[in-house]
Write a protein that holds these residues in place. Sequence first.
Motif: not given
Length: 362
Positions: A25, A145, A152
């Motif tokens: 992220l 993820y 995401s």
Amino acid sequence: MSGYLPEPPFSHDSSAKTGILLINLGTPTAPTGQAVRPYLKQFLSDTRVIEIPKAVWWLILNGIILNVRPKKSAEKYASIWSKDGSPLLVNTRKQTSLLKGLLGEQGVRNIVVDYAMRYGQPSVESVIQNMRAQGVDKLLVLPLYPQYAGSSSATALDDVFRVLMKLRNMPELRTVRHFHDDPGYIDALAQQVQAHWQQNGRAEKLLMSFHGVPRFTLDKGDPYHCECLKTGRLLAERLGLNKEQYVVSFQSRFGRAEWLQPYTSATLEQLGKACTKSLDVICPGFVSDCLETLEEIAMEGKHSFQSSGGGEFRYISCLNDSPQWIAALAGIVGKNLQGWQEVIEQDTAKRQQRAQSLGAKS
């Protein structure tokens, strides 16, 4: 003037390489309002993350959020910041290094393993450019993820595609969509929980808290909710838990809209009011500890649970640099590299022969 990024110099005797790009992220560079503000602006300006009409959201973001939230967020980051920096960055860097080492031990040759952040630094563009300079012409992209979500996994891949659109000579591309039910990943989670139980004993209940997303994304076809539930079910089965012994919930709700339920905050309060004597909490949707696990769950979540009447609260750390997780990560990479390594080795041999031939002629 060309709109393409400059190509790295080409050499006939250079070895072709496969690039493995891990994407996480992101994180601010420091736990200060000044550093958090540009990070939040980039993150919250992503239309995959915030699906509100641009004009309306621009006013809210720039008029309110970016004037209030950076200072509050900076205080939260400061509470979990390590001497080496952001835990998410530190853990992602370790995972990258350990993955490279394990693949080398397994005999995987001519590879470049690196990481990038979707928001912040190092950027996807800078890392891909660096990989190309090292001779990468095949690129495997693995967003970190486990469960796929548009906000995401998809936005990480969006960033990769934007960079590739700037390249005159694109590398061959493969992407990993998700690994929510990968046996190695599930085993790594189970071993993380079991190691915690061996050291501390088993709590009355296990709470699995996943990052939350707005409910309407499920209604519009995002598979995230289903993949989280499947991860939770597989982990519970692997641990031998029945339905009464674990709970799946969703954290990090933002704004007034309905998000995936049950909410972690409400679940912790309910468990506390029910006088739950002991609670273990794990966050299977995060492979690296970060603000949302170390502060929101391990600190705020603990306070919420215990102030509501709950007993012992024990947070189980993310996979981070555990050997089981690195082995699982190598397994995921290995599955997705099938066929490529043979081609790379053949191309390398051909280039070396060509270079030798050209050298003999000159």
